[in-house]
Design a protein around this motif. Structure first.
Motif, short mmCIF file in Angstrom:
data_model
loop_
_atom_site.label_atom_id
_atom_site.label_comp_id
_atom_site.label_asym_id
_atom_site.label_seq_id
_atom_site.Cartn_x
_atom_site.Cartn_y
_atom_site.Cartn_z
N LEU A 51 -5.39 6.05 -10.41
CA LEU A 51 -4.92 4.74 -10.00
C LEU A 51 -3.44 4.70 -10.36
O LEU A 51 -2.99 5.46 -11.23
N TYR A 52 -2.70 3.83 -9.73
CA TYR A 52 -1.33 3.60 -10.13
C TYR A 52 -1.23 2.19 -10.67
O TYR A 52 -1.69 1.25 -10.03
N VAL A 53 -0.69 2.06 -11.87
CA VAL A 53 -0.50 0.77 -12.51
C VAL A 53 1.00 0.58 -12.68
O VAL A 53 1.64 1.33 -13.44
N PRO A 72 -7.70 3.56 -5.56
CA PRO A 72 -8.32 4.47 -4.60
C PRO A 72 -9.53 3.80 -3.94
O PRO A 72 -10.28 3.07 -4.58
N GLY A 73 -9.72 4.08 -2.66
CA GLY A 73 -10.79 3.47 -1.90
C GLY A 73 -12.00 4.35 -1.71
O GLY A 73 -12.58 4.40 -0.64
N ASP A 91 0.83 -1.21 0.00
CA ASP A 91 0.00 0.00 0.00
C ASP A 91 0.87 1.26 0.00
O ASP A 91 1.87 1.33 0.69
N TYR A 92 0.43 2.25 -0.76
CA TYR A 92 1.11 3.54 -0.76
C TYR A 92 0.84 4.32 0.52
O TYR A 92 1.60 5.20 0.89
N GLY A 93 -0.28 4.05 1.19
CA GLY A 93 -0.60 4.74 2.44
C GLY A 93 -1.24 6.10 2.26
O GLY A 93 -1.25 6.90 3.17
N ASP A 94 -1.79 6.36 1.10
CA ASP A 94 -2.41 7.67 0.84
C ASP A 94 -3.86 7.55 0.41
O ASP A 94 -4.39 8.41 -0.28
N GLY A 95 -4.51 6.44 0.81
CA GLY A 95 -5.89 6.20 0.39
C GLY A 95 -5.99 5.32 -0.83
O GLY A 95 -7.07 5.13 -1.38
N ARG A 96 -4.85 4.79 -1.26
CA ARG A 96 -4.81 3.80 -2.34
C ARG A 96 -4.34 2.49 -1.74
O ARG A 96 -3.48 2.48 -0.87
N PHE A 97 -4.89 1.41 -2.25
CA PHE A 97 -4.63 0.09 -1.69
C PHE A 97 -4.13 -0.83 -2.79
O PHE A 97 -4.65 -0.82 -3.91
#
Length: 118
Positions: free
Chosen positions: A95-97, A72-73, A49-55
Motif C-alpha cells: 500500500l502507499y501511505v 491495491p484492488g 489514483d496511481y494507475g497501477d492497480g492501486r486506488f
C-alpha cells in the motif's frame, strides 16, 4: 550475478478492481480502529489514483489528520499482510501511505500520529 530486491510488492497490481480496493479500505479502517486509531471518514479520490492497480482514498482520522492511501484492488487475503506464520511477505503488494510504500501491518503503524517529543 547478484539479484537485488528493492521494495518487493511495489510494482503494478494486475487484475485489481476499484470495488475490491474499496472493500480493502473498509477493512483497513477497521484495523486502524482496533489499534485505537479511530477514523472519521474514508473517501474515494479517483483523481489521485496511481494507475497501477492501486486506488486512492483519503482517510480522515478522528484527530483531524488526513492520510492518502493507495490501496491495491486484489482480494483482501492477498493484500492484508499481518505477519502470520502462514503468510510470506514477498507475496503481498504494498500500500502507499502518503507516498511511502508499506505492507499492510506496517502501513497501519505508519498512520499513527507523530510523537510530539521528536
Amino acid at each position: 550475478m547478484s539479484i537485488v530486491f528493492i521494495n518487493p510488492g511495489s510494482g503494478p497490481v494486475h487484475g485489481a478492481t476499484v470495488e475490491q480496493a474499496t472493500q480493502n479500505t473498509a477493512m483497513f479502517v477497521l484495523d486502524l480502529g482496533a489499534r485505537h486509531l479511530p477514523v472519521a471518514n474514508a473517501e474515494r479520490r479517483h483523481e489521485a489514483d496511481y494507475g497501477d492497480g492501486r486506488f486512492a482514498f483519503e482517510i480522515t482520522m478522528a484527530d483531524g489528520r488526513s492520510i492518502e492511501i493507495q490501496m491495491p484492488g486484489l482480494p483482501v487475503e492477498q493484500v492484508r499482510y499481518l505477519g502470520k506464520d502462514d503468510q510470506n511477505i514477498w507475496d503481498f503488494p504494498r500500500l502507499y501511505v502518503d507516498g511511502s510504500s508499506w505492507v499492510w501491518n506496517f502501513a497501519l503503524g505508519s498512520c499513527e500520529p507523530e510523537d510530539e517529543d521528536d
